[in-house]
Motif scaffolding. Structure first.
Motif, mmCIF file in Angstrom:
data_model
loop_
_atom_site.group_PDB
_atom_site.id
_atom_site.type_symbol
_atom_site.label_atom_id
_atom_site.label_comp_id
_atom_site.label_asym_id
_atom_site.label_seq_id
_atom_site.Cartn_x
_atom_site.Cartn_y
_atom_site.Cartn_z
ATOM 1 N N VAL A 57 -11.642 77.870 -35.269
ATOM 2 C CA VAL A 57 -13.048 78.198 -35.031
ATOM 3 C C VAL A 57 -13.789 78.135 -36.350
ATOM 4 C CG1 VAL A 57 -12.686 79.586 -32.962
ATOM 5 C CG2 VAL A 57 -12.568 80.696 -35.193
ATOM 6 N N PRO A 58 -15.039 77.801 -36.317
ATOM 7 C CA PRO A 58 -15.803 77.409 -35.138
ATOM 8 C C PRO A 58 -15.470 75.994 -34.695
ATOM 9 C CG PRO A 58 -17.165 77.187 -37.085
ATOM 10 C CD PRO A 58 -15.864 77.787 -37.539
ATOM 11 N N THR A 59 -15.642 75.763 -33.398
ATOM 12 C CA THR A 59 -15.543 74.424 -32.833
ATOM 13 C C THR A 59 -16.782 74.177 -31.996
ATOM 14 O OG1 THR A 59 -13.125 74.412 -32.794
ATOM 15 C CG2 THR A 59 -14.237 72.914 -31.291
ATOM 16 N N LEU A 60 -17.379 73.019 -32.170
ATOM 17 C CA LEU A 60 -18.535 72.592 -31.387
ATOM 18 C C LEU A 60 -18.113 71.401 -30.546
ATOM 19 C CD1 LEU A 60 -21.039 72.602 -34.319
ATOM 20 C CD2 LEU A 60 -21.288 73.992 -32.289
ATOM 21 N N ILE A 61 -18.444 71.442 -29.264
ATOM 22 C CA ILE A 61 -18.153 70.318 -28.382
ATOM 23 C C ILE A 61 -19.428 69.971 -27.617
ATOM 24 C CG2 ILE A 61 -16.703 69.403 -26.543
ATOM 25 C CD1 ILE A 61 -14.656 71.605 -27.178
ATOM 26 N N MET A 62 -19.824 68.705 -27.687
ATOM 27 C CA MET A 62 -20.995 68.226 -26.956
ATOM 28 C C MET A 62 -20.525 67.574 -25.660
ATOM 29 S SD MET A 62 -24.338 67.672 -26.799
ATOM 30 C CE MET A 62 -25.137 67.607 -28.387
ATOM 31 N N PHE A 63 -21.134 68.005 -24.543
ATOM 32 C CA PHE A 63 -20.824 67.460 -23.228
ATOM 33 C C PHE A 63 -22.066 66.798 -22.642
ATOM 34 C CE2 PHE A 63 -17.911 71.014 -23.676
ATOM 35 C CZ PHE A 63 -16.715 70.507 -23.192
ATOM 36 N N TYR A 64 -21.845 65.727 -21.924
ATOM 37 C CA TYR A 64 -22.893 65.132 -21.102
ATOM 38 C C TYR A 64 -22.285 64.854 -19.740
ATOM 39 C CZ TYR A 64 -26.478 62.135 -19.220
ATOM 40 O OH TYR A 64 -27.447 61.599 -18.409
ATOM 41 N N GLU A 65 -22.889 65.431 -18.701
ATOM 42 C CA GLU A 65 -22.360 65.302 -17.336
ATOM 43 C C GLU A 65 -20.883 65.704 -17.275
ATOM 44 O OE1 GLU A 65 -24.356 64.858 -14.862
ATOM 45 O OE2 GLU A 65 -26.133 64.232 -15.978
ATOM 46 N N GLN A 66 -20.550 66.807 -17.944
ATOM 47 C CA GLN A 66 -19.218 67.424 -17.979
ATOM 48 C C GLN A 66 -18.171 66.604 -18.720
ATOM 49 O OE1 GLN A 66 -17.937 69.382 -14.292
ATOM 50 N NE2 GLN A 66 -19.930 68.817 -13.419
ATOM 51 N N LYS A 67 -18.585 65.566 -19.414
ATOM 52 C CA LYS A 67 -17.651 64.755 -20.189
ATOM 53 C C LYS A 67 -17.862 65.028 -21.672
ATOM 54 C CE LYS A 67 -17.410 61.079 -16.781
ATOM 55 N NZ LYS A 67 -18.187 61.752 -15.759
ATOM 56 N N GLU A 68 -16.770 65.237 -22.384
ATOM 57 C CA GLU A 68 -16.855 65.488 -23.817
ATOM 58 C C GLU A 68 -17.284 64.216 -24.546
ATOM 59 O OE1 GLU A 68 -13.953 66.527 -27.557
ATOM 60 O OE2 GLU A 68 -13.507 67.532 -25.648
ATOM 61 N N LEU A 69 -18.331 64.344 -25.352
ATOM 62 C CA LEU A 69 -18.817 63.214 -26.134
ATOM 63 C C LEU A 69 -18.286 63.251 -27.562
ATOM 64 C CD1 LEU A 69 -22.539 63.063 -24.993
ATOM 65 C CD2 LEU A 69 -20.596 61.767 -24.128
ATOM 66 N N PHE A 70 -18.274 64.438 -28.160
ATOM 67 C CA PHE A 70 -17.718 64.589 -29.496
ATOM 68 C C PHE A 70 -17.459 66.057 -29.773
ATOM 69 C CE2 PHE A 70 -22.210 65.236 -30.515
ATOM 70 C CZ PHE A 70 -22.162 66.257 -31.437
ATOM 71 N N GLN A 110 -21.337 72.526 -15.001
ATOM 72 C CA GLN A 110 -21.711 71.847 -13.767
ATOM 73 C C GLN A 110 -23.221 71.789 -13.571
ATOM 74 O OE1 GLN A 110 -19.618 73.985 -10.715
ATOM 75 N NE2 GLN A 110 -17.609 73.351 -11.471
ATOM 76 N N HIS A 111 -23.933 72.814 -14.035
ATOM 77 C CA HIS A 111 -25.367 72.920 -13.760
ATOM 78 C C HIS A 111 -26.279 72.367 -14.850
ATOM 79 C CE1 HIS A 111 -23.869 75.693 -10.684
ATOM 80 N NE2 HIS A 111 -24.942 75.318 -10.028
ATOM 81 N N HIS A 112 -25.729 72.017 -15.978
ATOM 82 C CA HIS A 112 -26.553 71.486 -17.069
ATOM 83 C C HIS A 112 -26.003 70.126 -17.486
ATOM 84 C CE1 HIS A 112 -28.643 75.296 -17.498
ATOM 85 N NE2 HIS A 112 -27.454 75.886 -17.395
ATOM 86 N N SER A 113 -26.885 69.157 -17.588
ATOM 87 C CA SER A 113 -26.406 67.805 -17.890
ATOM 88 C C SER A 113 -25.934 67.667 -19.336
ATOM 89 C CB SER A 113 -27.482 66.767 -17.581
ATOM 90 O OG SER A 113 -28.629 66.999 -18.364
ATOM 91 N N ILE A 114 -26.618 68.337 -20.276
ATOM 92 C CA ILE A 114 -26.217 68.222 -21.679
ATOM 93 C C ILE A 114 -25.980 69.622 -22.251
ATOM 94 C CG2 ILE A 114 -28.608 68.007 -22.464
ATOM 95 C CD1 ILE A 114 -27.458 66.068 -24.654
ATOM 96 N N SER A 161 -16.575 84.350 -19.368
ATOM 97 C CA SER A 161 -15.444 83.974 -18.516
ATOM 98 C C SER A 161 -15.376 82.457 -18.414
ATOM 99 C CB SER A 161 -15.576 84.582 -17.109
ATOM 100 O OG SER A 161 -16.573 83.907 -16.365
ATOM 101 N N ILE A 162 -14.191 81.949 -18.128
ATOM 102 C CA ILE A 162 -14.017 80.509 -17.982
ATOM 103 C C ILE A 162 -14.761 80.016 -16.745
ATOM 104 C CG2 ILE A 162 -11.853 80.527 -16.672
ATOM 105 C CD1 ILE A 162 -12.551 78.241 -19.675
ATOM 106 N N GLU A 163 -14.878 80.870 -15.725
ATOM 107 C CA GLU A 163 -15.629 80.496 -14.520
ATOM 108 C C GLU A 163 -17.106 80.302 -14.828
ATOM 109 O OE1 GLU A 163 -11.872 82.398 -13.577
ATOM 110 O OE2 GLU A 163 -13.579 83.259 -14.642
ATOM 111 N N ASP A 164 -17.674 81.194 -15.640
ATOM 112 C CA ASP A 164 -19.079 81.046 -16.037
ATOM 113 C C ASP A 164 -19.278 79.782 -16.872
ATOM 114 O OD1 ASP A 164 -19.725 83.369 -14.718
ATOM 115 O OD2 ASP A 164 -19.840 84.601 -16.535
ATOM 116 N N LEU A 165 -18.314 79.467 -17.711
ATOM 117 C CA LEU A 165 -18.392 78.246 -18.509
ATOM 118 C C LEU A 165 -18.375 77.015 -17.601
ATOM 119 C CD1 LEU A 165 -18.422 76.661 -21.134
ATOM 120 C CD2 LEU A 165 -15.959 77.020 -21.304
#
Length: 113
Positions: A76-89, A20-24, A11-15
């Protein structure tokens, strides 16, 4: 491969909660009928064994359709890297693993855990 933090999201809520709970976070958007998605998943899992602080989140774009609009997923596939909820690449469709590993390594090593 036991040190990989791998979570399948339904679910989008779980995402949102995971972001929110994981920094990277490495978000992997795939689809069940995508042969490329199935082919690169084991390579991703192997790559991530070297980065125990990365939360690996897998989402099926057909099951969680909101992910497509929210993150502008065009293939697809798409990979997105986040740090502190901000997309890095992001990497889409044809993932170049050497380039991906270099980017992940650079980001990972710049973060103090």
């Amino acid at each position: 491969m036991n040190n990989i933090k791998h979570q399948i999201i339904n679910s989008i809520e779980d995402l949102d909660t995971c972001l929110q709970h994981h920094s990277i976070v490495l978000l992997y958007v795939s689809q069940e009928e995508c042969s490329v998605c199935h082919a690169i998943l084991p390579k991703l899992m192997k790559l991530l064994t070297n980065y125990p602080h990365i939360q690996f989140i897998q989402v099926d774009a057909k099951q969680v359709t909101e992910v497509v609009g929210r993150f502008l997923i065009f293939s697809v596939p798409t990979l997105i890297m986040f740090y502190e909820q901000k997309e890095l690449f992001r990497e889409g469709r044809f993932v170049q693993f050497e380039s991906l590993e270099n980017r992940v390594n650079q980001i990972y090593n710049s973060i103090a855990f």
